[in-house]
Design a protein around this motif. Sequence first.
Motif, mmCIF file in Angstrom:
data_model
loop_
_atom_site.group_PDB
_atom_site.id
_atom_site.type_symbol
_atom_site.label_atom_id
_atom_site.label_comp_id
_atom_site.label_asym_id
_atom_site.label_seq_id
_atom_site.Cartn_x
_atom_site.Cartn_y
_atom_site.Cartn_z
ATOM 1 N N ARG A 89 3.813 15.643 -3.021
ATOM 2 C CA ARG A 89 4.077 14.457 -3.833
ATOM 3 C C ARG A 89 5.542 14.031 -3.744
ATOM 4 O O ARG A 89 5.859 12.846 -3.706
ATOM 5 N N PRO A 177 12.139 6.545 -2.464
ATOM 6 C CA PRO A 177 10.688 6.400 -2.609
ATOM 7 C C PRO A 177 9.981 7.727 -2.355
ATOM 8 O O PRO A 177 10.309 8.443 -1.406
ATOM 9 N N MET A 179 7.273 8.693 -1.055
ATOM 10 C CA MET A 179 6.183 8.617 -0.080
ATOM 11 C C MET A 179 6.794 8.366 1.294
ATOM 12 O O MET A 179 7.965 7.973 1.390
ATOM 13 N N PHE A 184 5.571 3.301 2.479
ATOM 14 C CA PHE A 184 6.308 2.521 1.476
ATOM 15 C C PHE A 184 6.666 1.146 2.024
ATOM 16 O O PHE A 184 6.525 0.136 1.326
ATOM 17 N N ALA A 196 5.590 -2.094 -5.211
ATOM 18 C CA ALA A 196 5.571 -0.912 -4.349
ATOM 19 C C ALA A 196 6.245 0.263 -5.040
ATOM 20 O O ALA A 196 5.762 1.408 -4.971
ATOM 21 N N GLU A 197 7.357 0.013 -5.715
ATOM 22 C CA GLU A 197 8.044 1.088 -6.424
ATOM 23 C C GLU A 197 7.208 1.606 -7.595
ATOM 24 O O GLU A 197 7.186 2.819 -7.865
ATOM 25 N N SER A 200 4.560 3.791 -6.081
ATOM 26 C CA SER A 200 5.163 5.034 -5.615
ATOM 27 C C SER A 200 5.385 6.007 -6.772
ATOM 28 O O SER A 200 5.095 7.207 -6.651
ATOM 29 N N GLU A 201 5.879 5.508 -7.894
ATOM 30 C CA GLU A 201 6.115 6.376 -9.045
ATOM 31 C C GLU A 201 4.805 6.813 -9.691
ATOM 32 O O GLU A 201 4.658 7.972 -10.111
ATOM 33 N N GLN A 203 1.910 7.346 -8.363
ATOM 34 C CA GLN A 203 1.134 8.340 -7.626
ATOM 35 C C GLN A 203 1.732 9.743 -7.739
ATOM 36 O O GLN A 203 1.147 10.708 -7.267
ATOM 37 N N THR A 349 -5.766 6.128 1.120
ATOM 38 C CA THR A 349 -4.399 6.087 0.606
ATOM 39 C C THR A 349 -4.329 5.724 -0.878
ATOM 40 O O THR A 349 -3.260 5.849 -1.485
ATOM 41 N N THR A 352 -3.938 9.265 -3.594
ATOM 42 C CA THR A 352 -2.853 10.232 -3.445
ATOM 43 C C THR A 352 -2.524 10.974 -4.737
ATOM 44 O O THR A 352 -1.901 12.037 -4.689
#
Length: 469
Positions: A89, A177, A179, A184, A196-197, A200-201, A203, A349, A352
């Motif tokens: 992660r 990020p 990932m 990303f 996207a951010e 990312s957080e 997941q 995807t 995750t």
Amino acid sequence: MPEDNKNDSHPKRSRERARSRAGTGPGAPAAAKAGLRSRQAAAKLLAAVIDRKTPLDGMLDPERGNPAYRELNEADRALVRAILNSALRHLPRIRAAIDSLLQTPLPEGARALEHVLTVAAAQILYLDVPDHSAVDLAVEQARSDPRNRRFASLVNAVLRRLSREKDEILEKLRPVPAMPGWFFDRLVACYGRDQAERISEAQLVPAAIDVTVKSEPTSWAERLDGTVLPTGSVRLRDFSGSIPSLPGFSEGAWWVQDAAASIPARLFGEVSGKRLVDLCAAPGGKTAQLILAGAEVTALDQSSSRLRRLRANLGRLGFEARTKETDMADFRPEELFDAALLDAPCSSTGTTRRHPDVLWTKGPEDVAKLARLQERLLRHALTVVKPGGLVVFSNCSLDPLEGEEVVARVVADGGCERVPVDAADWPELEEAITPVGEFRTTPAMLPLEAPFAGGLDGFYAAVLRRAGA
């Protein structure tokens, strides 16, 4: 259907909790040896994921998995799973932390050393393992490996400094990020940087356990210590016990299914008395939903073992379906169906939160290849329903290349039309309905208040109607 939801406990102040026998107590050589074996197993499996793109689930199978994992007792297996989940992660941030503490980069070909450092750093930064145990066992691990023996002092120095400065280092890592860069960048291109951010957080938080109930979700939420979601699913409070021990499991009152995964089967509308085919059916959660709604279901899968699992799951629930072992691309029914569900093979995807290895075993070439397969399968799915029949196409990818772009090409070629989903039918999930009426969920959606974890698997779904009615 019942999924392997060996849930990590949820983060507290950005640190995931894990219980372990550190294996370094005075006068306890047997425990120390066991502690070393678990770290060695974690590094070996991490190398398999990162260097050889080997999926984690198979290696963690208690009967047929990696031998280094199978030889451990259950407590050490749990520790290995926690280390791997945390390492995968947070891998970009862990790598950045290690790099910041090195005076010179690691030597070319020092992959085994990098994995030793990563396993230890994951414990120091993200797990409730005593720092001194993580450091001491990493040093011992380096000394026991001829490839890394000469770096034992380096391992000791880097990890001790990481332990001393971890709060400051974690703060500095926030902009990194969590990932792989390729993915990303793809999210930024598709969703914009802010979203996207957020994804990312989101997941980074292990997925909660959701269940689909046959009836009375409010009542089952009370019995299972859960809450009812907008999908009608019941989300359990921070749960890490045995799923079969929960009330209602043996009676077949519910099955484990992420809330987002329960959406596609609900997009058909009224299906009572209709003939439906679930074209990629195993493990059978969506098949069960369609049967519960009154449909006469034929379930296909090309894997005999997965089909056996589907039958067993349906049996526990008291459901029956016609089953057929076949590649759906070769399936040509004697009589066309009223509707078809195609939950297509994809890069996964969107999962995750529960499968953090996915982004490290897949790449952009896999996404493109799977998108081509999905388009071929969707075009075939339209041929197995009657004119005017519905096809629901779905998958658990976050990349529009595997979702929106596939459907757009198929619709543009004629022969079918998109049936827009009405956002008014999905209160509290309106943001998941796209401008053209398709479903698009992400892990950053569905915020919930503690003690319940928010988020959904990343899912895409669209409804198509075959022309000619």
